[in-house]
Motif scaffolding. Structure first.
Motif, short mmCIF file in Angstrom:
data_model
loop_
_atom_site.label_atom_id
_atom_site.label_comp_id
_atom_site.label_asym_id
_atom_site.label_seq_id
_atom_site.Cartn_x
_atom_site.Cartn_y
_atom_site.Cartn_z
N THR A 4 -1.17 2.85 6.91
CA THR A 4 -1.64 1.91 7.92
C THR A 4 -1.21 0.48 7.57
N PHE A 6 -1.20 -3.29 6.89
CA PHE A 6 -2.23 -4.17 6.33
C PHE A 6 -1.88 -5.64 6.57
N THR A 16 -0.54 0.41 3.55
CA THR A 16 -1.23 1.09 2.47
C THR A 16 -0.28 2.11 1.83
N VAL A 17 -0.44 2.32 0.53
CA VAL A 17 0.38 3.30 -0.20
C VAL A 17 -0.36 4.63 -0.19
N GLU A 18 0.27 5.67 0.37
CA GLU A 18 -0.37 6.97 0.50
C GLU A 18 0.36 8.01 -0.36
N VAL A 53 -0.36 7.24 -7.24
CA VAL A 53 -1.04 6.92 -5.97
C VAL A 53 -2.54 7.25 -6.07
N ASP A 54 -2.85 8.43 -6.61
CA ASP A 54 -4.25 8.87 -6.67
C ASP A 54 -5.08 8.05 -7.64
N VAL A 57 -3.17 3.37 -7.55
CA VAL A 57 -3.28 2.69 -6.25
C VAL A 57 -4.71 2.79 -5.70
N SER A 58 -5.33 3.96 -5.88
CA SER A 58 -6.65 4.19 -5.29
C SER A 58 -7.80 3.62 -6.11
N ALA A 59 -7.50 3.04 -7.26
CA ALA A 59 -8.56 2.46 -8.08
C ALA A 59 -9.01 1.12 -7.49
N GLU A 60 -10.21 0.70 -7.84
CA GLU A 60 -10.72 -0.59 -7.38
C GLU A 60 -9.95 -1.72 -8.06
N ILE A 63 -4.18 -4.48 -6.08
CA ILE A 63 -3.70 -4.22 -4.72
C ILE A 63 -2.25 -3.75 -4.79
N LEU A 65 0.89 -2.41 -2.12
CA LEU A 65 1.27 -2.24 -0.72
C LEU A 65 2.74 -1.85 -0.61
#
Lengths: 175, 179
Positions: A4, A6, A16-18, A53-54, A57-60, A63, A65
């Protein structure tokens, strides 16, 4: 299909990196014209990029992109909290060599720096580059980043020790 | 069979499912939405959205709903607990800009207040809006909520700090209004 949108730019969008982007990331970080500048010394397979990615990227906090043009990935840009309390972040960027020299990196760098200062209220952002990496240093200088220092023989790449340059900009000096 | 939990006219509030992750991601990352909610504007990927939905199950202090309008996904609304023993709650809502201006927010807020007072037996429900967000102010006023106060420098938007204006309604006010 990339993630999506950003941040929207004139030429590139930051998305977003998926997980589906792992294939593209793998092609980029293993490419000789990318990895030598990042001091990536080990090969990265698809599963390692999926883990990136998991888990990364998905950590708090940090950022990451994807730099995209017309829905296709061109590279990645990151803003990593180096000092949370001080609101100081380090920017990192790479583009797949097929897309070097088109200004995509410069626009992506501008978009994320602007977001860091105007939406996230960062005090300072900075970037690192090997001294020989002229295109990378050019991106930051064009945006008004100033060279703050040079570390001698700070990384080993391409058969030699390489100097590393730090470039930074303060919120008050941005535009 | 169409699932629904609360309904009025064309608006339905239903439980959030894993398959809603793409919609919720587009909703929370839309520039017109992310500038009006408490969460700072950082990217959220599908893995994070999935974890968010997964955590809804565990979180017993908060109920979240997907808002549907004429069968289309239109937004999200949640009611969370503040100081549980005092039976106070706070709601948060976002409507996708494709569905702005259709009165969906007003109906959803009305439904969440009904649920808060008539089902959850809350004493007070709080909502808020970032200064300048007139549509949100109107929705909350229309729902019978009163301005409670201003919290300074709540959110940083376009290089400036913005205040949040808190609104609230008490159970007595809700039931008096309903009479």
């Amino acid at each position: 299909m990339p993630g999506t949108k950003f941040i929207e730019g004139d030429t590139v969008n930051l998305r977003t990196v998926e997980r589906d982007d792992a294939e593209f990331l793998k092609d980029g970080v293993n490419h000789p014209d990318v990895r030598v500048w990042m001091s990536n010394t080990r090969p990265q397979n698809l599963e390692q990029e999926e883990d990136f990615v998991d888990e990364v990227v998905s950590a708090e906090g940090d950022i990451h992109l994807l730099i995209c043009k017309e829905g296709y990935p061109k590279g990645i840009i990151s803003l990593m909290d180096q000092e949370e309390e001080g609101k100081i972040g380090e920017l990192g960027i790479w583009l797949h060599p097929e897309f070097h020299g088109k200004g995509y990196g410069s626009e992506a760098a501008k978009l994320l720096t602007e977001h860091a200062f105007n939406q996230l209220n960062y005090h300072k952002v900075y970037a690192r580059a090997q001294k020989q990496n002229k295109p990378s240093i050019g991106i930051w200088k064009k945006l008004g980043f100033e060279k703050e220092g040079e570390f001698k023989d700070h990384t080993y790449a391409q058969g030699n020790y390489q100097n590393v340059v730090y470039l930074g900009i303060l919120q008050g000096d941005w535009e | 069979m169409k699932i629904k939990f609360l309904e009025e006219g064309d608006v339905i509030l239903r439980p959030i499912e894993k398959e809603d992750k793409e919609f919720l991601q587009k909703l929370v990352l839309h520039p017109d939405v992310r500038n009006t909610i408490g969460k700072p504007p950082t990217p959220v990927n599908l893995k994070q959205e999935e974890e968010f939905i997964e955590n809804l199950k565990e979180d017993e202090s908060k109920e979240s709903f997907l808002i549907e309008y004429k069968g289309e996904k239109a937004g999200e609304i949640s009611i969370g607990a503040l100081e549980k023993p005092y039976r106070k709650g706070e709601f948060g809502i976002s409507i996708h800009p494709d569905h702005h201006g259709k009165g969906i927010g007003s109906t959803a807020v009305k439904l969440i207040l009904k649920y808060s007072f008539e089902t959850l037996n809350r004493h007070k429900v709080r909502g808020g809006y970032i200064e300048g967000n007139e549509p949100s102010r109107r929705i909350q006023e229309k729902a019978g909520m009163q301005e409670e106060g201003r919290e300074r420098h709540y959110k940083y938007v376009d290089g400036q700090w913005k205040d949040v204006i808190w609104m609230s309604i008490l159970e007595t006010e809700y039931f008096d209004e309903r009479e």
